[in-house]
Every structure is written in C-alpha cells, then in structure tokens.
Write a protein that holds these residues in place. Sequence first.
Motif, PDB file in Angstrom:
ATOM      1  N   TYR A 153       0.826  -1.198   0.000  1.00 60.29           N
ATOM      2  CA  TYR A 153       0.000   0.000   0.000  1.00 60.29           C
ATOM      3  C   TYR A 153       0.867   1.258   0.000  1.00 60.29           C
ATOM      4  N   TYR A 154       1.923   1.253   0.782  1.00 62.80           N
ATOM      5  CA  TYR A 154       2.814   2.410   0.803  1.00 62.80           C
ATOM      6  C   TYR A 154       3.455   2.621  -0.565  1.00 62.80           C
ATOM      7  N   PHE A 155       3.826   1.518  -1.214  1.00 59.12           N
ATOM      8  CA  PHE A 155       4.434   1.613  -2.546  1.00 59.12           C
ATOM      9  C   PHE A 155       3.443   2.196  -3.545  1.00 59.12           C
ATOM     10  N   VAL A 156       2.199   1.718  -3.509  1.00 57.32           N
ATOM     11  CA  VAL A 156       1.187   2.187  -4.453  1.00 57.32           C
ATOM     12  C   VAL A 156       0.849   3.654  -4.199  1.00 57.32           C
ATOM     13  N   ILE A 157       0.793   4.058  -2.938  1.00 52.57           N
ATOM     14  CA  ILE A 157       0.532   5.468  -2.623  1.00 52.57           C
ATOM     15  C   ILE A 157       1.651   6.347  -3.182  1.00 52.57           C
ATOM     16  N   GLY A 158       2.892   5.923  -2.976  1.00 50.03           N
ATOM     17  CA  GLY A 158       4.021   6.687  -3.510  1.00 50.03           C
ATOM     18  C   GLY A 158       4.019   6.721  -5.028  1.00 50.03           C
ATOM     19  N   MET A 159       3.705   5.594  -5.647  1.00 49.64           N
ATOM     20  CA  MET A 159       3.645   5.534  -7.107  1.00 49.64           C
ATOM     21  C   MET A 159       2.538   6.429  -7.644  1.00 49.64           C
ATOM     22  N   ASP A 160       1.398   6.436  -6.954  1.00 50.16           N
ATOM     23  CA  ASP A 160       0.277   7.263  -7.389  1.00 50.16           C
ATOM     24  C   ASP A 160       0.661   8.738  -7.388  1.00 50.16           C
ATOM     25  N   LEU A 161       1.352   9.172  -6.336  1.00 49.90           N
ATOM     26  CA  LEU A 161       1.797  10.564  -6.264  1.00 49.90           C
ATOM     27  C   LEU A 161       2.788  10.873  -7.379  1.00 49.90           C
ATOM     28  N   MET A 162       3.738   9.981  -7.584  1.00 46.16           N
ATOM     29  CA  MET A 162       4.760  10.207  -8.601  1.00 46.16           C
ATOM     30  C   MET A 162       4.157  10.281  -9.999  1.00 46.16           C
ATOM     31  N   LEU A 163       3.241   9.363 -10.317  1.00 52.83           N
ATOM     32  CA  LEU A 163       2.666   9.332 -11.654  1.00 52.83           C
ATOM     33  C   LEU A 163       1.636  10.436 -11.861  1.00 52.83           C
ATOM     34  N   ARG A 164       1.065  10.957 -10.797  1.00 52.24           N
ATOM     35  CA  ARG A 164       0.166  12.101 -10.949  1.00 52.24           C
ATOM     36  C   ARG A 164       0.948  13.393 -11.180  1.00 52.24           C
ATOM     37  N   CYS A 165       2.234  13.338 -10.949  1.00 53.41           N
ATOM     38  CA  CYS A 165       3.064  14.542 -11.100  1.00 53.41           C
ATOM     39  C   CYS A 165       4.077  14.392 -12.237  1.00 53.41           C
ATOM     40  N   THR A 166       3.770  13.559 -13.233  1.00 53.23           N
ATOM     41  CA  THR A 166       4.687  13.430 -14.361  1.00 53.23           C
ATOM     42  C   THR A 166       4.836  14.742 -15.127  1.00 53.23           C
ATOM     43  N   TRP A 167       3.860  15.653 -14.980  1.00 53.36           N
ATOM     44  CA  TRP A 167       3.941  16.954 -15.622  1.00 53.36           C
ATOM     45  C   TRP A 167       5.155  17.754 -15.152  1.00 53.36           C
ATOM     46  N   SER A 168       5.676  17.406 -13.977  1.00 54.04           N
ATOM     47  CA  SER A 168       6.786  18.176 -13.405  1.00 54.04           C
ATOM     48  C   SER A 168       8.063  18.067 -14.232  1.00 54.04           C
TER      49      SER A 168
END
Length: 280
Positions: A199-214
Amino acid sequence: SGGRRRFLATLRRVSIGGLAEAQDGKFGDILLADVLTSYAKVFGDLFVTLCMFFSAEGSSTKRPDRNCGGTVIVPLIMGLPSLIRFRQCLIEYYRVRRAPYKESTGWGGQHLANALKYSSAFPVLITSAWQRSVDDPESKAVLHKAWIVAVLINSLYSFYWDVTKDWDMTLFASKRDRESPHHPFGLRDRLVFRVPNLYYFVIGMDLMLRCTWSIKLNSRLDKFSDLEGGIFLIEFLEVFRRWVWIFFRVEPEWIRNSSTGLGIDDILLGDYQGKDDEED
C-alpha cells in the motif's frame, strides 16, 4: 454476448454523463468514467491523428502536428471525461438532497467536493491551450506560471482524494486515526492485501505518476516530454496508474458491501459526511 451488451449500454449512459442507480450498477458507471479521464490525452492524440490523416498536408511519415484541429477542439475533447464525472457528481448530489437524510450519505457535500476535484482539470487545459496560442514571451510566461499553479492544485487534490476517499486510507486523517493501533500507520483496519508495504508503494507511485507533468519544469527532461516516444510513455504510465488504482478502489467497496452496517447506496467518503447544522 451479455457482457458486451452491458458494457456498451454502460458506455452509452456514461458518455453523456449519466449515472445508474445503486442497484443498477452505479459503481460500474463511476469506474468506467474514471477510466475515461485517464484516456483524455489519448483521445486528444487520436483526434490529432485523424485530423492529420484527413488534412491536405497530412502525412503518415512526418512528425505529428499537434496544432492540427486548432487549440480549441483538442482541449474540449480532453476535458470531456472530466466533464462527464463532474456531471455524475452533481447527479449524486441532487439524489442525496432529494432523499431523506441518512447518516451514511449525509447532506451530499462530499459529491460537491468531488465535482470540484474534476473541475480543477479545466484550468489546466485552458492555460495549456492558451500557451500554444500566444506568441508574446511575457504573456506566455504568465500563462506558464498559471498552468503550474493549476496543474499543481489538480494533481495534489486528486492524489488526496485517491488516498483518503477512493482508497479509504487514514494517511491524511487526524493523528489519532492515522496512528491507530488497529491498523498499520496511515492505512485502515481491513486490508485485502496482507503486505502493508504494498500500500505504501502504491501510494508513492500514485503521487509520482500524478506529477509526471513536473518533468516540463526541467529544461533537459522537457525535451523528452515533447518527443513522441516520451509522450507515449507518459500516456502509458497514466493508463497503468489508473489500472492499479482500480484494484485499490474496488477493495474498499468490496469491504463495505461485505461488512455489516454499510450499504451499497454510496461510495465511502470518510469524514465528509455530516449534518447540515450541528446540533446545539
């Protein structure tokens, strides 16, 4: 087959922002519409491809002209999935307002908050389109700053909603709930997957992939994001993120439906529920 007919019927209903009643498959409508939001950029690129194919100067061998079709039609196509979900949220809100007050649904404020989340995608599309339509460097710089603010709000708001509302985690809840001894830090009492680190991995991945615009903020990586291969990779990662998101979105829904005292008439939205006025 029956499954294909049901899918097409659901797609027709969802395509105009419709939403079935709970007993008729409302949750499926929501999932499908959410999936469509992750295909927004894909739909925009599909239109560009068709535009080039049917235009006089079009060619299957040259680099795609992403200005084909103008700066209005593509943003409208990309904004349509968010508009669909926005309308669905309003439908849910008015259903709650018309129904007798229930503790499980509250007064419907959670649906307005969800509608606000989807509406936050529109400033991103507008500012992005304006940047391509102006030539003045100063105006372009102002629009770029406005785009950064808009996309930051949209990404963080969506990430918060993923974790707290869609996945029913306590990561952003009060300290007492977040550090409860009944569940791993920031998660919840019942977990289908027995490994908390997943779950921690998926939460971190979700944040990272939601910010690919960066990556557009980095002068070197920005060139990569403009390449066709880079665009394809970013779109693929967003579709992959949504695929993972579905598993963890269905999990709390299954837990609610298999637990006593929780109905299937609404999605679980934590502490957003409440009465119109506090009792004296």
